[in-house]
Design a protein around this motif. Structure first.
Motif, PDB file in Angstrom:
ATOM      1  N   UNK A  68     -12.207 -17.022  -1.137  1.00 51.79           N
ATOM      2  CA  UNK A  68     -11.685 -16.824   0.438  1.00 51.79           C
ATOM      3  C   UNK A  68     -10.362 -16.779   0.424  1.00 51.79           C
ATOM      4  N   UNK A  69      -9.681 -16.944  -0.579  1.00 51.87           N
ATOM      5  CA  UNK A  69      -8.031 -16.670  -0.603  1.00 51.87           C
ATOM      6  C   UNK A  69      -7.685 -15.363  -1.244  1.00 51.87           C
ATOM      7  N   UNK A  70      -8.234 -15.141  -2.469  1.00 52.77           N
ATOM      8  CA  UNK A  70      -7.428 -14.143  -3.175  1.00 52.77           C
ATOM      9  C   UNK A  70      -8.311 -12.877  -2.584  1.00 52.77           C
ATOM     10  N   UNK A  71      -9.445 -12.756  -2.238  1.00 49.91           N
ATOM     11  CA  UNK A  71      -9.895 -11.690  -1.975  1.00 49.91           C
ATOM     12  C   UNK A  71      -9.598 -11.150  -0.854  1.00 49.91           C
ATOM     13  N   UNK A  72      -9.272 -12.009   0.442  1.00 52.17           N
ATOM     14  CA  UNK A  72      -8.702 -11.568   1.784  1.00 52.17           C
ATOM     15  C   UNK A  72      -7.234 -11.237   1.534  1.00 52.17           C
ATOM     16  N   UNK A  73      -6.388 -11.856   0.758  1.00 51.32           N
ATOM     17  CA  UNK A  73      -5.099 -11.436   0.426  1.00 51.32           C
ATOM     18  C   UNK A  73      -5.135  -9.878  -0.385  1.00 51.32           C
ATOM     19  N   UNK A  74      -6.023  -9.735  -1.349  1.00 55.68           N
ATOM     20  CA  UNK A  74      -6.017  -8.375  -2.028  1.00 55.68           C
ATOM     21  C   UNK A  74      -6.301  -7.445  -0.970  1.00 55.68           C
ATOM     22  N   UNK A  75      -7.526  -7.532  -0.096  1.00 53.79           N
ATOM     23  CA  UNK A  75      -7.983  -6.573   1.111  1.00 53.79           C
ATOM     24  C   UNK A  75      -6.861  -6.377   1.882  1.00 53.79           C
ATOM     25  N   UNK A  76      -5.968  -7.550   2.169  1.00 53.42           N
ATOM     26  CA  UNK A  76      -4.824  -7.320   3.266  1.00 53.42           C
ATOM     27  C   UNK A  76      -3.908  -6.447   2.884  1.00 53.42           C
ATOM     28  N   UNK A  77      -3.402  -6.310   1.530  1.00 58.47           N
ATOM     29  CA  UNK A  77      -2.305  -5.626   0.932  1.00 58.47           C
ATOM     30  C   UNK A  77      -2.646  -4.351   0.410  1.00 58.47           C
ATOM     31  N   UNK A  78      -3.987  -3.990   0.288  1.00 60.13           N
ATOM     32  CA  UNK A  78      -4.422  -2.819  -0.085  1.00 60.13           C
ATOM     33  C   UNK A  78      -4.445  -1.930   1.107  1.00 60.13           C
ATOM     34  N   UNK A  79      -3.507  -0.797   1.045  1.00 60.04           N
ATOM     35  CA  UNK A  79      -3.212   0.042   1.929  1.00 60.04           C
ATOM     36  C   UNK A  79      -3.003   1.355   1.638  1.00 60.04           C
ATOM     37  N   UNK A  80      -3.206   2.256   2.495  1.00 60.12           N
ATOM     38  CA  UNK A  80      -2.668   3.446   2.134  1.00 60.12           C
ATOM     39  C   UNK A  80      -1.545   4.067   3.130  1.00 60.12           C
ATOM     40  N   UNK A  81      -0.528   4.358   2.213  1.00 57.19           N
ATOM     41  CA  UNK A  81       0.785   4.562   3.198  1.00 57.19           C
ATOM     42  C   UNK A  81       1.045   6.214   2.925  1.00 57.19           C
ATOM     43  N   UNK A  82       1.363   6.697   4.182  1.00 61.00           N
ATOM     44  CA  UNK A  82       1.962   8.014   4.332  1.00 61.00           C
ATOM     45  C   UNK A  82       3.411   8.114   4.636  1.00 61.00           C
ATOM     46  N   UNK A  83       4.094   8.644   3.667  1.00 58.01           N
ATOM     47  CA  UNK A  83       5.565   8.435   3.940  1.00 58.01           C
ATOM     48  C   UNK A  83       6.059   9.787   4.419  1.00 58.01           C
ATOM     49  N   UNK A  84       5.281  11.021   4.955  1.00 61.89           N
ATOM     50  CA  UNK A  84       5.496  11.935   5.399  1.00 61.89           C
ATOM     51  C   UNK A  84       5.437  13.084   4.330  1.00 61.89           C
ATOM     52  N   UNK A  85       5.340  12.680   3.139  1.00 62.45           N
ATOM     53  CA  UNK A  85       5.351  13.851   1.899  1.00 62.45           C
ATOM     54  C   UNK A  85       4.063  13.431   1.138  1.00 62.45           C
ATOM     55  N   UNK A  86       3.462  12.276   0.996  1.00 60.81           N
ATOM     56  CA  UNK A  86       2.443  11.772   0.234  1.00 60.81           C
ATOM     57  C   UNK A  86       1.734  10.417   0.656  1.00 60.81           C
ATOM     58  N   UNK A  87       0.398  10.548   0.161  1.00 61.67           N
ATOM     59  CA  UNK A  87      -0.169   9.542   0.397  1.00 61.67           C
ATOM     60  C   UNK A  87      -0.091   8.706  -0.846  1.00 61.67           C
ATOM     61  N   UNK A  88       0.142   7.138  -0.568  1.00 60.49           N
ATOM     62  CA  UNK A  88       0.140   6.407  -1.623  1.00 60.49           C
ATOM     63  C   UNK A  88      -0.637   5.287  -1.462  1.00 60.49           C
TER      64      UNK A  88
END
Length: 472
Positions: A68-88
């Motif tokens: 209930x602490x680690x798993x929600x934090x990992x899910x919150x910070x697991x993101x897909x970022x697009x900087x205009x050139x690539x997906x990260x």
């Protein structure tokens, strides 16, 4: 022929919005689909309860905190970022796995091979269907999946999709690129255009009557074209937002102004088919196919239109009609990548491997980007190996059959686990230890099997490498 003005207007409007967003913020991010994290949270909570039942309180509390602490934090910070050139991919575990097996966690725009979007009916209320879109971006063996649910998804679509080759986008992804809008703003535009509410329009649909015909007699020809284009865009925005009944009314008004526009008829038919699916109405479905046939007649010389029409026929299960439309698109244009790819998919459904190989070889010659050439070449090599090597085909058939078996077993094991929950509850409430023990045993074993089947399915989801030596 396709009316080029609204298509260009839609695309330019989307590109302008994308540019404006990019200028305001150089990158956009969205959380990945949290299904795996929900699974981890569910299992962690269950097994912590099981440890408490066994009186292993310290381990139970530790597992509960992690869940209930680690798993929600990992899910919150697991993101897909697009900087205009690539997906990260930014998540801890994806980065860790990338370091272990030396795989990549970023994908350039130029390496994107396929973008596919699925529409899931999340909720139905009257004539409105609230969709949840799930988009999968694939390239170089990587997959980035993200789902709709707010402004983040719209910003990602508006920034990313216009930069990808249209031949890499499926039908629904193209529609999202051109027409995805904020639902509240879309409803305000519908109110401004005097489109009645869904409750009012539903009465006309169920009584098999038309709503009052709008009066456009005093509008000159130029104003008619502009009005039809505006209503077409509004109708598509309403359709993608799930306001299907109001979307049909906007399409109807646009068709009053421009009844011979093939694209307008095509999009109207897709909206009608969506409503027929949500209502499970065979009568509406027949009308949708009739509208598709009429659109086919109106746009018989437009290869770009025929490509998209053929994909819709294929999506709706009419492979025979899709086959004819794809061939007509090829006959009317020198280059028709989407049609050749569609023919390959039809041949695959019919089990004609030699035809699949031929069509992918043709698609490889017609591909306009390195990513599409790489994808079509890989598909051609895969099906060529299947056609030439019986041992390889046997391995692939076994893998696919095992995947189907694992999927059925996974669903069964989850049902068995759920059946154990009432026994656990009854045993704890009425102090029946035997009943509780049976419940815990059934659910625990079933969930362990369920977890093992999920891991096995993930391992078997990838094809057997084409260059693998399967000789004795």
């Amino acid at each position: 022929m396709r009316n080029a003005v609204p298509a260009k207007t839609a695309k330019s409007a989307t590109e302008t919005e994308s540019t404006a967003v990019f200028e305001r913020k150089k990158s956009v991010s969205i959380r990945v689909s949290p299904n795996s994290y929900f699974t981890a949270l569910f299992l962690g909570t269950f097994f912590s309860g099981f440890l408490i039942y066994l009186e292993w309180d310290l381990w139970a509390v530790l597992l509960l905190i992690i869940s209930w602490v680690a798993v929600p934090l990992l899910a919150w910070f697991d993101r897909i970022v697009f900087d205009g050139k690539r997906l990260i991919r930014t998540g801890f575990f994806p980065r860790l796995w990338s370091g272990i097996n030396h795989s990549k966690y970023r994908l350039k725009i130029s390496d994107i091979e396929q973008v596919e979007t699925q529409a899931l009916r999340a909720l139905k209320r009257g004539g409105n269907v609230f969709y949840r879109y799930r988009t999968s971006v694939n390239g170089k063996g990587l997959q980035f999946a993200f789902a709709s649910g707010g402004e983040e998804y719209r910003r990602m679509v508006h920034m990313l999709f216009p930069l990808i080759s249209e031949n890499s986008l499926d039908n629904r992804s193209i529609e999202l690129r051109d027409y995805l809008a904020e639902p509240k703003e879309t409803l305000m535009k519908a109110e401004f255009a005097k489109i009645p509410s869904a409750e009012v329009l539903e009465n006309f649909i169920h009584n098999q009557k038309l709503s009052p015909k709008p009066n456009f007699q005093k509008v000159d020809e130029n104003e008619k074209v502009e009005k039809a284009d505006y209503l077409r865009r509004l109708a598509n925005e309403l359709r993608l937002s799930g306001y299907l009944v109001q979307s049909l009314e906007a399409f109807r008004r646009a068709l009053v102004l421009n009844p011979k526009d093939a694209w307008l008829l095509f999009e109207f038919a897709r909206c009608l088919h969506s409503l027929a699916g949500s209502e499970r109405d065979a009568r509406l479905q027949k009308k949708a196919f009739a509208a598709l046939r009429l659109a086919e007649k109106r746009g018989r010389d437009d290869s770009g239109f025929l490509e998209r029409l053929g994909e819709s026929y294929f999506q709706y299960g009419d492979w025979r009609r899709a086959y004819k439309v794809f061939h007509r698109a090829i006959d009317s244009a020198e280059v028709s990548f989407r049609s050749v790819r569609g023919l390959a998919e039809i041949a695959l459904r019919e089990g004609k491997i030699a035809h699949v190989i031929h069509h992918f070889a043709t698609a490889n010659r017609l591909a306009e980007t390195p990513a599409l050439r790489r994808w079509t070449q890989a598909e051609g090599e895969y099906f060529s190996r299947l056609n030439e090597d019986e041992d390889y085909m046997e391995m692939e058939v076994s893998r696919v059959n095992m995947l189907e078996s694992l999927e059925r077993s996974r669903k069964t094991s989850l049902r068995v686990a759920v059946l154990g929950f009432p026994l656990i509850l009854v045993g704890l409430v009425f102090q029946e230890q035997l009943v509780a023990n049976i419940g815990w045993a059934v659910s625990t074993v079933a969930l362990l099997v369920w977890l093992g089947l999920i891991l096995s399915r993930n391992l078997l989801s990838s094809r057997v490498p084409v260059d693998l030596d399967v000789g004795e």
